[in-house]
Design an enzyme around this catalytic site. Structure first.
Site, PDB file in Angstrom:
ATOM      1  N   GLU A   1     -46.602  26.390  -4.772  1.00 48.75           N
ATOM      2  CA  GLU A   1     -45.214  26.792  -4.499  1.00 48.75           C
ATOM      3  C   GLU A   1     -44.915  26.485  -3.041  1.00 48.75           C
ATOM      4  OE1 GLU A   1     -43.629  30.577  -5.704  1.00 48.75           O
ATOM      5  OE2 GLU A   1     -45.031  30.737  -7.403  1.00 48.75           O
TER       6      GLU A   1
ATOM      7  N   GLU B   1     -49.787  35.257  -7.726  1.00 48.48           N
ATOM      8  CA  GLU B   1     -49.429  36.171  -6.628  1.00 48.48           C
ATOM      9  C   GLU B   1     -49.803  37.626  -6.891  1.00 48.48           C
ATOM     10  OE1 GLU B   1     -45.344  35.692  -5.433  1.00 48.48           O
ATOM     11  OE2 GLU B   1     -45.676  33.663  -4.700  1.00 48.48           O
TER      12      GLU B   1
END
Length: 499
Positions: A292, A173
């Site tokens: 995720e 991320e």
């Protein structure tokens, strides 16, 4: 009651069922590791300090792969802190989740835990505060047979044979301003390319995942994927997707339709990746690592039970208590992932224990299944062979976020005469009778028919009542000549196994 119909044919195959669809995620966050999968002194702890009750539930869940050690945690992690004699391991401030990391569980323990759980490890590399050399050091420690400084150190620590880690995440991320070492797409893309190129000099056959945008709502979503892949397209195999869904402001209808957003998200990332491949005139195809995904009530989750200025070891963080409705949504998200098996190569339910997890534990106490455990475990157990394209005719339900969407969503798998059908009824208050055309998939008997539903859509499981929400036999199934019918209660997820 309304009606819907499904048509499927074993000739119309999306892709083989990919066992990596049933991955999960272990991050050094909250109590996922400490008092989750690892708790020396617990009544069930084995010689390595692993909770055997959690290991048993992990196997029952049908987990195939586990991503580790983060997540946001990895962007500040020094992997070498977590190897060697435990008494020599340093305690560090952990900035991502504002806690103390004791490093009593690290790479060596994770590798042993994976072997006991029977899962494939997926290793994430710190590209937030670190770079190419640290990635190579970790690779050498984990994978080189011996005769070098790092591989000999691994042997000194008790692991003579290499861990053979083949699937690696190049950071996490890094488009997020919250991320330690946050980078622009150009900065990250170049670093990912340099790291991938160096790692492939050691092991050309590694599978590498480049960071996609951390969410489809990010301002840079789409442009991030394109810029990153232009730098590293021929050096990586997958681009990551992350998505979490919640019951925002009591908008139950939109929440139940969350898989509509997941479908669009996957299609958008695939389009971006294929666009870059066409630009570069590459014959390679980039697939998706959806590493995720879950339900997460971000607006309700406290980061810690204590004051914000405290630094604690394994504080309670985002221990969402999942209900029946959440389980139905998780089941529908799995339908979406299976439906995209031609491009989704990896998927990880985040996380495994305690932190937005299907498995809950109490320190020194019991472990139990959250309602979301059940659709994952059943889908993992029954999905086999090939994913089939399913043509659905369904009544529509109105949602604020997505407009009108089909009340019934479904996917099917077929394996040597055995058919599995997974269905969800997104309607809040109306049952649906579904007719499934099985004329092209001749089956003679119903082997299993299980549904997750109930009178209270907010029902939860707990240490005191661990089985309040469990799958129930669906006795409505009628198998005829070339078709079957099944009634789906409102807000329900159903799995059928026929042979």
């Amino acid at each position: 009651m309304t009606s819907a119909s499904l048509v499927l044919d074993p000739s119309f195959i999306v892709a083989p069922v990919n066992r990596r669809t049933f991955g999960t995620f272990v991050e050094h966050m909250g109590r996922c590791v400490y008092t989750g999968i690892y708790e020396p002194g617990h009544a069930t702890a084995d010689e390595d300090g692993f909770r055997k009750d959690v290991l048993e539930l992990t196997r029952e869940l049908g987990v195939s792969l586990v991503r580790y050690p983060g997540g946001n945690f990895v962007s500040g992690y020094r992997w070498e802190d977590g190897v060697g004699p435990r008494e020599d391991r340093p305690r560090r401030l952990e900035l991502a989740w504002h806690s103390i990391e004791t490093n009593q569980f690290g790479l060596d323990e994770f590798a042993r835990w994976c072997a006991k759980a029977g899962v494939e490890p997926m290793m994430a590399i710190n590209l937030g505060t670190r770079g190419v050399q640290e990635a190579l050091d970790l690779q050498e420690y984990a994978n080189h047979p011996g005769g070098t400084a790092w591989s000999d150190l691994r042997a000194e620590h008790g692991a003579g044979s290499p861990y053979g880690l083949k699937l690696w995440c190049l950071g996490n991320e890094l488009d997020g301003p919250w991320q330690i070492g946050h980078k622009t797409a150009a900065e990250y893309g170049r670093l990912a390319a340099e790291t991938a190129r160096a790692m492939r000099m050691v092991e050309p056959d590694l599978e590498l995942v480049a960071c996609g945008s951390s969410g489809s709502g990010m301002p840079t979503f789409g442009s991030w994927e394109r810029e990153v892949l232009r730098e590293c397209y021929d050096l990586v195999d997958h681009i990551s997707c992350h998505a979490y869904y919640g019951d925002d402001n009591g908008d139950v209808a939109s929440f139940l339709a969350s898989a509509v957003d997941m479908d669009r998200f996957i299609d958008s990332v695939v389009a971006s990746a294929d666009h870059v491949g066409a630009e570069l005139k590459s014959r390679k195809r980039i697939d998706i690592s959806f590493d995720e995904w879950n339900v997460w009530y971000k607006d309700r989750s406290r980061l810690t039970d204590g004051p914000g200025d405290q630094w604690e070891v394994a504080p309670r963080r985002i221990e969402d208590e999942y209900n029946l409705t959440d389980a139905v949504v998780v089941g529908n998200l799995l339908i979406s992932l299976l439906r995209h098996s031609d491009r989704v190569a990896v998927a990880c339910l985040a996380q495994l224990a305690n932190v937005i997890a299907p498995i809950m534990t109490e320190p020194g106490g019991p472990a139990w299944r959250q309602p979301t455990f059940h659709p994952f475990a059943i889908t993992s157990r029954l999905a086999a062979g090939s994913v089939l394209r399913v043509e659905t005719s369904s009544p529509l339900v109105s949602t604020e976020k997505f407009g009108e969407v089909p009340a019934v969503d479904a996917v099917a798998t077929y394996d040597e005469g055995k058919l599995a059908v997974f269905l969800v009824n997104r309607s809040v208050d109306e049952a649906v009778e579904v007719t499934v055309d099985t004329s092209r998939t001749p089956v003679g008997e119903v082997l299993e028919a299980l549904s997750v539903y109930g009178d209270d859509r907010l029902a939860v499981n707990s240490a005191q009542h661990p089985d309040r929400v469990t799958p129930r036999p669906n006795d409505s199934v009628k198998l005829g000549d070339g078709s079957l019918t099944v009634t789906l209660p409102p807000i329900s997820w159903t799995a059928l196994s026929l042979g």
